[in-house]
Design a protein around this motif. Structure first.
Motif: not given
Length: 201
Positions: A30-36
């Motif tokens: 989530r931190a890298k892709e900005k999504k679940s």
């Protein structure tokens, strides 16, 4: 097997390491892709647990019939683990072939989860040297992941070989559990390569 005690409760270290890796891995993604992370991630773990637990009834049918509640306390053992990993492999293959899911995130997420798992397991086992070396490999892969470097087959094999080296020094690399983990990684590498070649054609 090592156990961790919390008050009156005693839990296997590998179970704690697995659950910690599941949730921390999802947070890193989530931190890298900005999504679940997508449902395939959680479904894979639920499938593993379901097959691993329910296989006890298959391999110990008479005991299960005599005491059905034993299913809550026991699992399918080594055979159950093998079936569970086969179940995950077939599930991911089905997603790629039938649902058209992209496979590019399967392999990096695999590495994040299992590198977290081994780091946690070494830490819970209080093997501090192994934990330190494993942490270096974990942080190296996370940096690799956040740099958006394409996880080509060569890089994937490189990280697998490094993990194999660490396990050969601090664990039983030839244990069924470790061999199954490596087999899943190799399977995902092959699946990614096969899927890429099919797209190119």
């Amino acid at each position: 097997m090592n156990y961790i005690t919390f008050g009156r409760f005693t839990l296997p270290a590998d179970l704690l390491a697995a659950f910690a890796a599941i949730f921390i891995g999802a947070l890193i993604y989530r931190a890298k892709e900005k999504k679940s992370i997508d449902d395939w991630y959680w479904n894979s773990f639920f499938l593993y647990i379901a097959v691993y637990k329910l296989s006890y009834a298959v391999f110990n049918f008479k005991l299960f019939i005599d005491t059905p509640f034993s299913l809550l306390y026991f699992n399918g053992g080594t055979e159950g683990q093998i079936l569970a990993y086969i179940g995950i492999a077939l599930y991911l293959y089905w997603l790629v072939r039938k649902k058209g899911n992209t496979i590019k995130e399967y392999l990096p997420v695999y590495f994040i989860f299992f590198l977290l798992y081994w780091t946690g397991l070494f830490a819970f086992s209080q093997d501090y040297l192994a934990t330190a070396i494993q942490t270096v490999l974990l942080l190296g892969f996370i940096l690799f992941f956040f740099k958006n470097i394409k996880l080509a087959v060569e890089y994937a094999i490189f990280f697998l070989m490094l993990e194999a080296l660490i396990l050969s020094l601090f664990s039983d690399m030839l244990s069924v559990e470790n061999l199954l983990i490596f087999a899943l990684g190799i399977y995902l590498i092959i699946l990614q390569r096969f899927n890429k070649e099919e797209i190119q054609h």
